[in-house]
Design a protein around this motif. Structure first.
Motif, mmCIF file in Angstrom:
data_model
loop_
_atom_site.group_PDB
_atom_site.id
_atom_site.type_symbol
_atom_site.label_atom_id
_atom_site.label_comp_id
_atom_site.label_asym_id
_atom_site.label_seq_id
_atom_site.Cartn_x
_atom_site.Cartn_y
_atom_site.Cartn_z
ATOM 1 N N TYR A 54 0.831 -1.259 0.034
ATOM 2 C CA TYR A 54 0.129 -0.210 0.095
ATOM 3 C C TYR A 54 0.855 1.246 0.073
ATOM 4 O O TYR A 54 0.684 2.210 -0.577
ATOM 5 C CB TYR A 54 -0.855 0.097 1.434
ATOM 6 C CG TYR A 54 -1.710 1.042 1.353
ATOM 7 C CD1 TYR A 54 -3.005 1.166 0.241
ATOM 8 C CD2 TYR A 54 -1.703 1.929 2.190
ATOM 9 C CE1 TYR A 54 -3.816 2.317 0.421
ATOM 10 C CE2 TYR A 54 -2.544 3.123 2.141
ATOM 11 C CZ TYR A 54 -3.912 3.345 1.372
ATOM 12 O OH TYR A 54 -4.628 4.501 1.309
ATOM 13 N N ALA A 55 1.889 1.243 0.840
ATOM 14 C CA ALA A 55 2.885 2.316 0.724
ATOM 15 C C ALA A 55 3.336 2.673 -0.548
ATOM 16 O O ALA A 55 3.637 3.801 -1.089
ATOM 17 C CB ALA A 55 3.744 2.079 1.973
ATOM 18 N N ALA A 56 3.876 1.326 -1.121
ATOM 19 C CA ALA A 56 4.438 1.734 -2.434
ATOM 20 C C ALA A 56 3.697 2.093 -3.417
ATOM 21 O O ALA A 56 3.728 3.023 -4.484
ATOM 22 C CB ALA A 56 4.861 0.256 -2.937
ATOM 23 N N LEU A 57 2.323 1.911 -3.265
ATOM 24 C CA LEU A 57 1.329 2.360 -4.398
ATOM 25 C C LEU A 57 1.097 3.817 -3.818
ATOM 26 O O LEU A 57 0.940 4.730 -5.134
ATOM 27 C CB LEU A 57 -0.241 1.478 -4.048
ATOM 28 C CG LEU A 57 -1.319 2.079 -4.916
ATOM 29 C CD1 LEU A 57 -0.824 1.881 -6.502
ATOM 30 C CD2 LEU A 57 -2.818 1.515 -4.630
ATOM 31 N N MET A 58 0.939 4.302 -3.102
ATOM 32 C CA MET A 58 0.916 5.675 -2.506
ATOM 33 C C MET A 58 2.037 6.562 -3.318
ATOM 34 O O MET A 58 2.136 7.485 -3.880
ATOM 35 C CB MET A 58 1.045 5.959 -1.148
ATOM 36 C CG MET A 58 -0.239 5.674 -0.429
ATOM 37 S SD MET A 58 -0.278 6.521 1.220
ATOM 38 C CE MET A 58 0.638 5.366 2.111
ATOM 39 N N LEU A 59 3.442 5.677 -3.243
ATOM 40 C CA LEU A 59 4.624 6.623 -3.899
ATOM 41 C C LEU A 59 4.574 6.488 -5.215
ATOM 42 O O LEU A 59 4.750 7.350 -6.085
ATOM 43 C CB LEU A 59 5.962 5.927 -3.500
ATOM 44 C CG LEU A 59 6.019 5.679 -1.893
ATOM 45 C CD1 LEU A 59 7.327 5.045 -1.546
ATOM 46 C CD2 LEU A 59 6.533 7.461 -1.677
ATOM 47 N N VAL A 60 3.983 5.382 -5.943
ATOM 48 C CA VAL A 60 3.611 5.410 -7.370
ATOM 49 C C VAL A 60 2.766 6.456 -8.035
ATOM 50 O O VAL A 60 2.944 7.176 -8.681
ATOM 51 C CB VAL A 60 3.243 3.965 -7.764
ATOM 52 C CG1 VAL A 60 2.729 3.911 -9.228
ATOM 53 C CG2 VAL A 60 4.472 2.945 -7.466
ATOM 54 N N GLN A 220 11.767 7.101 5.453
ATOM 55 C CA GLN A 220 10.764 5.984 5.818
ATOM 56 C C GLN A 220 9.535 6.564 5.251
ATOM 57 O O GLN A 220 8.571 5.512 5.152
ATOM 58 C CB GLN A 220 11.048 5.535 6.995
ATOM 59 C CG GLN A 220 12.302 5.012 7.467
ATOM 60 C CD GLN A 220 12.395 4.649 8.869
ATOM 61 O OE1 GLN A 220 11.271 4.557 9.703
ATOM 62 N NE2 GLN A 220 13.709 4.240 9.298
ATOM 63 N N ALA A 221 8.996 7.555 5.177
ATOM 64 C CA ALA A 221 7.736 7.964 4.847
ATOM 65 C C ALA A 221 7.448 7.342 3.459
ATOM 66 O O ALA A 221 8.125 7.362 2.593
ATOM 67 C CB ALA A 221 7.386 9.415 4.933
ATOM 68 N N PRO A 222 5.920 7.022 3.130
ATOM 69 C CA PRO A 222 4.939 7.200 4.232
ATOM 70 C C PRO A 222 4.555 5.938 5.044
ATOM 71 O O PRO A 222 3.617 5.954 5.748
ATOM 72 C CB PRO A 222 3.764 7.286 2.998
ATOM 73 C CG PRO A 222 4.135 6.500 1.939
ATOM 74 C CD PRO A 222 5.534 6.684 1.750
ATOM 75 N N ALA A 223 5.464 4.815 4.848
ATOM 76 C CA ALA A 223 5.331 3.730 5.591
ATOM 77 C C ALA A 223 5.214 3.871 6.859
ATOM 78 O O ALA A 223 4.590 3.260 7.879
ATOM 79 C CB ALA A 223 6.266 2.551 5.050
ATOM 80 N N SER A 224 6.122 4.870 7.399
ATOM 81 C CA SER A 224 6.375 5.229 8.779
ATOM 82 C C SER A 224 4.936 5.748 9.384
ATOM 83 O O SER A 224 4.804 5.455 10.533
ATOM 84 C CB SER A 224 7.525 6.077 9.221
ATOM 85 O OG SER A 224 7.465 7.330 8.224
ATOM 86 N N LEU A 225 4.273 6.390 8.755
ATOM 87 C CA LEU A 225 2.935 6.965 9.104
ATOM 88 C C LEU A 225 2.128 5.972 9.436
ATOM 89 O O LEU A 225 1.089 6.151 10.205
ATOM 90 C CB LEU A 225 2.639 8.044 8.229
ATOM 91 C CG LEU A 225 3.564 9.496 8.248
ATOM 92 C CD1 LEU A 225 2.920 10.247 7.134
ATOM 93 C CD2 LEU A 225 3.071 10.119 9.575
ATOM 94 N N ILE A 226 2.040 4.921 8.219
ATOM 95 C CA ILE A 226 1.009 3.955 8.476
ATOM 96 C C ILE A 226 1.065 3.042 9.671
ATOM 97 O O ILE A 226 0.030 2.683 10.228
ATOM 98 C CB ILE A 226 1.104 3.043 7.371
ATOM 99 C CG1 ILE A 226 0.937 3.663 6.110
ATOM 100 C CG2 ILE A 226 0.178 1.728 7.368
ATOM 101 C CD1 ILE A 226 1.145 2.830 4.669
#
Length: 337
Positions: A54-60, A220-226
């Motif tokens: 999900y974090a990877a999709l946000m970055l894409v 590390q964001a956005p994974a760190s926020l999740i």
């Protein structure tokens, strides 16, 4: 075996964050594949993805749409807005200053909704009010902005801020389960706004992060926020950690868990009900999340995974996984790789 298992993300979150890309006519299947998500999972409403996917999709989506809210609003939120705001807010003295100055910054950046901090009778309320018609795309943008505002605020003061409740629009009742898990707070519904409330005394918390620690946080964001400020002391999380150590055997009964946590079964049920949970649901969700984690490890056979989850036969695990996610474990593994 690790004591902690990351929660997985419902496929509904994936379809919602893709709304802007769909509206723009982008190749959604290609975007999903770039994030390591099989497009076939979209057709299974019970399926889930890992937090990393999900974090990877946000970055894409951020890169493709050139928009930090992924094309969900009428005007893009310029790239670099979050980094600029974080670099400004790390110099604030207190949580109250963080929220006041942060929202003033975003007043200049957002057209479709406005974030505000209100304090009354010892309660601080963060409220997001839409300025245009509330579409499903805008509703998801507001929910996400609220969650990441909360996550950044918690990081800046280096502790989870306990919420009194989370406010969702009446039109968003179908997302109450996800919201409860993300914010770990009770939900209440109002006609036209979204936000959250906490005791105003928390506004005096000092900001303890520095420009140096911000550099690693942003890396590390956005994974760190999740995942950073999920309440590890909640009863649900304590039970998940307890059960994780016993997955390969028969899981303990509610009475056994109560004994381990020094609670009566009645108290355990009541406290879980207060968190919007039930013991059977915790067991099923944990097994599902661990199964998804193990299916991402190609060295493990389906029988290995079944045994590690306490199933005596691979066929029993097959039926359970399909009930949890809507797809078989073999099909999930094929789509994952």
């Amino acid at each position: 075996m690790a004591a902690n298992t990351h929660h997985t993300v419902a496929i509904a979150q994936v379809t919602q964050i893709l709304q802007g890309a769909v509206q723009r006519g982008l190749d959604v299947n290609a975007l999903l594949q770039r994030a390591g998500i099989s497009p076939s999972l979209i057709d299974s409403p019970l399926s889930r993805v890992t937090q990393g996917q999900y974090a990877a999709l946000m970055l894409v989506l951020r890169r493709v749409t050139r928009d930090e809210l992924w094309g969900l609003c009428s005007r893009p939120l310029k790239l670099g807005s979050f980094v600029q705001s974080a670099r400004m807010l790390v110099h604030c003295r207190t949580l109250g200053e963080v929220l006041t100055e942060g929202f003033q910054f975003y007043h200049l950046m957002l057209d479709d909704f406005v974030p505000r901090l209100q304090v009354s009778q010892g309660v601080a309320t963060v409220r997001l009010t839409h300025r245009v018609a509330l579409t499903p795309q805008l509703a998801y943008a507001q929910r996400t902005f609220g969650f990441y505002s909360y996550g950044l605020a918690c990081w800046l003061v280096a502790r989870r801020i306990p919420l009194l409740d989370v406010i969702y629009p009446e039109t968003d009742t179908q997302y109450k389960t996800d919201a409860g898990r993300l914010f770990q707070a009770p939900l209440r519904f109002e006609r036209d706004s979204m936000g959250f409330r906490f005791e105003a005394s928390w506004l005096d918390l000092p900001v303890v992060q520095t420009p140096q620690s911000l550099t690693e946080f942003l890396r590390q964001a956005p994974a760190s926020l999740i995942i950073k400020y999920r309440d590890q002391t909640s009863l649900t999380e304590r039970i998940r950690r307890l059960l994780r150590r016993s997955l390969a055997q028969e899981l303990p009964s509610l009475e056994d868990v109560g004994h381990a946590l020094a609670m009566t079964p009645q108290t355990l049920r009541r406290r879980l009900r207060d968190e919007g949970q039930g013991y059977q649901a915790i067991k099923d969700d944990l097994r599902r999340d661990v199964a998804i984690e193990y299916l991402g490890r190609p060295e493990l056979t389906l029988l290995d995974i079944a045994n590690r989850l306490g199933f005596s036969e691979a066929s029993t695990f097959h039926r359970a996984f399909k009930a949890w996610t809507g797809v078989s474990p073999g099909a999930y593994r094929q789509t994952h790789f």
